[in-house]
Design a protein around this motif. Structure first.
Motif, short mmCIF file in Angstrom:
data_model
loop_
_atom_site.label_atom_id
_atom_site.label_comp_id
_atom_site.label_asym_id
_atom_site.label_seq_id
_atom_site.Cartn_x
_atom_site.Cartn_y
_atom_site.Cartn_z
N PRO A 362 15.55 35.46 78.03
CA PRO A 362 16.36 35.64 76.82
C PRO A 362 17.78 35.14 77.05
O PRO A 362 18.28 35.10 78.18
N ASN A 389 20.42 36.95 69.83
CA ASN A 389 19.46 36.42 70.79
C ASN A 389 19.03 35.04 70.34
O ASN A 389 18.29 34.88 69.37
N CYS A 393 12.65 34.57 73.69
CA CYS A 393 12.16 35.78 74.37
C CYS A 393 12.97 36.98 73.92
O CYS A 393 14.20 36.89 73.80
N PRO A 394 12.33 38.11 73.67
CA PRO A 394 13.08 39.32 73.32
C PRO A 394 13.83 39.86 74.53
O PRO A 394 13.37 39.73 75.67
N THR A 396 16.10 43.23 76.27
CA THR A 396 16.17 44.68 76.25
C THR A 396 17.14 45.15 77.32
O THR A 396 17.68 44.34 78.08
N VAL A 472 15.73 46.89 71.54
CA VAL A 472 15.22 45.52 71.72
C VAL A 472 15.90 44.61 70.71
O VAL A 472 16.12 44.99 69.56
N LEU A 473 16.23 43.40 71.15
CA LEU A 473 16.74 42.37 70.26
C LEU A 473 15.75 41.21 70.28
O LEU A 473 15.59 40.53 71.30
N LEU A 474 15.08 41.00 69.15
CA LEU A 474 14.00 40.02 69.08
C LEU A 474 14.55 38.59 69.07
O LEU A 474 15.74 38.37 68.79
N PRO A 475 13.71 37.60 69.34
CA PRO A 475 14.16 36.20 69.33
C PRO A 475 14.71 35.81 67.96
O PRO A 475 14.11 36.08 66.92
N SER A 504 14.77 40.67 80.35
CA SER A 504 13.63 40.25 79.53
C SER A 504 12.58 41.35 79.55
O SER A 504 12.46 42.11 80.52
#
Length: 635
Positions: A362, A389, A393-394, A396, A472-475, A504
């Motif tokens: 990420p 992001n 890739c997410p 965390t 979590v921060l998504l793509p 990641s």
């Protein structure tokens, strides 16, 4: 015995060589000049050496001894020549012409080593990652690190300590014995003893220092990096084993090509070349490859003189250029630890040009919205931080670590949804201002539990969790969080270092985490000094008629000297926050009295404090006392 007259011998050999050349005896002429060169070489007679080498080069070319011709012309160019610019230009033209003829004899052979321009290999710098986006209006991107920043050993040590601290917290206070700080920029001062880590699909920028020793400009075209790549699979499914992959060309590494790169006379210039890895493996950057040529010396196009720096498409080559390469050979640091190393000359490894390309990770970008640069001492200002992001890739476990954790805090998870316009003046304040009606009371109370204060736990810690939704921060996703900034208590210019740590979701064998740096500069000026003194008083009763209350005297002094443009302060409200006490109405103050303090003026307030018995010490009680028609809601 009379000593031999060596210089007279060399002089007559040159005269003989000149006569042989006039008579068409090229071999004899070349032999005479070569014998004379043995005498003049290395004696400091640079003009004589240049003349002899030039003649040897021409005679060798005429006799089709092309390798000797190239060697002779090469010596003219690499030595510190005292020739005029016009003469150096003529030498360079002869060299390029001869070199092109040599290369045509073996077009499929290896690229030749070019003597120009000079390359300072030890000054080569390598940067891993994308260039950070510049500020966009009210958004200020995290400063992080770039090739435009000079290396500072003190700052590097501070960033290393911050990263080591957050890694220890993540690993439950265990400092890893093999901990190595993240290095995004490698240079001759950094620790290059281990192989650096790059990431698939993220560029690798190599800055090469070129120097032109001649008095004529050099034009490099189709300039790019020369590399060797060994594909390997580092996925955890292979239990640490690597397997060879078979790919070639741009499927593995894509090299950026600079179409034109002009180096003016006697100029040192940096070229930044990029590689884009598309597979995991071991990359070795070998050198640079380019076409060497020059421009028409007196050409002026569109009002731009040829002595000005490079502008694409503005220069006309003289038509003669050769394709070649130069290797980047970096010598490691001198070893001086053991007795053997001290008594001998040994050098350690330098792997800055040998990165290992790992799997996708990420990539976080951080933007500060309306971040204040000037504050009063102790002033609290609300700002917003945007986390984005930009990878596939997410990410965390986002954390931030700083040596000044008392200067900032993030909003709780309940305040993640940001207003539509965080740039408004109301959103930049830590308080909400409303108008108090004449019938309103002079105090206001509210309560809140400890979890409503965001990430605080009561103990001041330098590592703070950033409250992302679902952690979590998504793509491609972004989130804005409110952040409160408090001006340091000391006046002056302060640097606050933020180190953002993230991981990641998928574990990697080579790279466990990534970090992002930001340095905020805040200038603070003097404001107010406040001193509160509490006295127990049994004469005062609370709303139930019980005693055991206190009088709180607040001494306020304006110590500002107008350097921040502040002439006076208006005290409009006093707020309290406690689990056990609350401040009630002030004593001996008329309603709606405006308290003003000019420079060096002092004021004294008297407030009544009573015990809180409604929440049994489980919640914090906020209590505001107003001295004007404005109410600042601070909870």
């Amino acid at each position: 015995m009379k000593s031999p007259m060596v210089r007279k011998f060399a002089f007559h050999m040159i005269l003989a060589g000149h006569r042989y050349s006039k008579a068409g005896q090229k071999k004899h002429a070349l032999r005479c000049y070569c014998q004379a060169m043995q005498v003049y070489k290395g004696k400091g007679w640079s003009l004589a050496e240049d003349h002899i080498n030039f003649t040897i080069g021409r005679q060798s070319f005429t006799l089709r001894q092309l390798e000797n011709a190239v060697s002779a012309f090469r010596h003219i160019l690499i030595n510190d020549s005292k020739q005029t610019a016009a003469q150096q230009g003529a030498f360079l033209q002869e060299y390029l012409y001869v070199y092109r003829n040599v290369s045509q004899l073996s077009p499929d052979g290896p690229l030749p080593q070019l003597p120009l321009p000079y390359i300072n290999s030890s000054a080569t710098r390598v940067f891993f990652g994308h260039d950070r986006r510049p500020a966009e209006g009210e958004k200020q991107a995290a400063t992080h690190i770039s090739l435009d920043q000079e290396y500072d050993s003190e700052y590097s040590q501070q960033w290393k300590e911050l990263e080591e601290q957050v890694v220890a917290v993540v690993n439950k206070s265990i400092v890893l014995s093999n901990f190595q700080p993240t290095q995004y920029c490698l240079n001759k001062y950094s620790d290059n003893s281990r192989f650096p880590l790059g990431v698939v699909e993220e560029p690798i920028t190599v800055e090469v220092a070129f120097r032109n020793p001649l008095k004529v400009p050099l034009l490099l075209t189709d300039l790019s990096l020369l590399w060797k790549f060994q594909p390997k699979d580092f996925s955890s499914n292979n239990n640490g084993e690597t397997k060879e992959l078979i790919t070639c060309g741009k499927d593995m590494i894509e090299a950026e090509v600079i179409s034109e790169f002009l180096i003016n006379s006697e100029e040192t210039k940096m070229a930044r070349l990029k590689l884009f890895p598309h597979q995991t493996g071991e990359l070795h950057i070998l050198g640079v490859v380019y076409n060497l040529g020059t421009i028409q010396g007196t050409t002026v196009l569109d009002g731009i003189d040829s002595s000005v720096g490079l502008q694409a498409g503005k220069y006309i080559s003289n038509g003669t250029s050769v394709r070649g390469r130069q290797d980047l050979e970096i010598q490691g640091p001198r070893l001086n630890n053991t007795k053997e190393e001290k008594t001998s000359i040994k050098y350690g490894p330098d792997h800055r040009l040998d990165p290992i390309i790992t799997e996708e990770m990420p990539l976080l970008e951080v933007f500060f919205i309306n971040f204040p640069t000037g504050l009063l001492c102790g002033e609290i200002r609300k700002t917003y931080v945007e986390f984005m992001n930009v990878s596939k890739c997410p990410l965390t476990r986002l954390k931030v670590v700083s040596k000044r954790p008392e200067c900032f805090t993030f909003g709780g998870s309940s305040t993640i949804l940001t207003p539509l316009s965080p740039s408004t003046s109301e959103h930049c304040s830590a308080y909400k201002t409303v108008v108090k009606h004449s019938t309103s009371v002079c105090s206001l109370m509210s309560s809140a539990s400890s979890v409503d204060f965001g990430t605080g736990t009561g103990n001041q810690t330098e590592v703070i969790d950033v409250p992302l939704p679902d952690s979590v921060l998504l793509p491609g996703a972004s989130v804005q969080l409110p952040m409160w900034i408090r001006g340091p208590d000391e006046e002056g210019v302060h640097e606050i270092h933020f180190l953002f740590y993230y991981e990641s979701i998928k574990k990697h064998s080579k790279m466990c985490h990534r970090v992002l740096r930001h340095t905020a500069v805040i200038c603070t000026s003097r404001s107010l000094t406040v001193r509160a003194t509490a006295y127990r008083s049994n004469a005062l009763e609370d709303e139930k008629g019980e005693g055991d209350n206190m009088l709180v005297f607040v001494d306020v002094e304006n110590i500002n000297t107008s350097e921040a443009g502040v002439k006076e302060f208006h005290i409009v409200q006093v707020s309290s926050n406690s689990k056990n006490w609350k401040l009630q109405e002030s004593i001996n103050l008329s309603e709606d009295k405006d308290i003003k303090l000019a420079n060096r003026e002092k004021g004294k307030l008297c407030l009544k404090a009573v015990r809180c018995k409604n929440f049994l010490g489980k919640c914090f009680t906020f209590w505001n006392n107003f001295f004007s028609n404005l109410i600042l809601t601070s909870f």
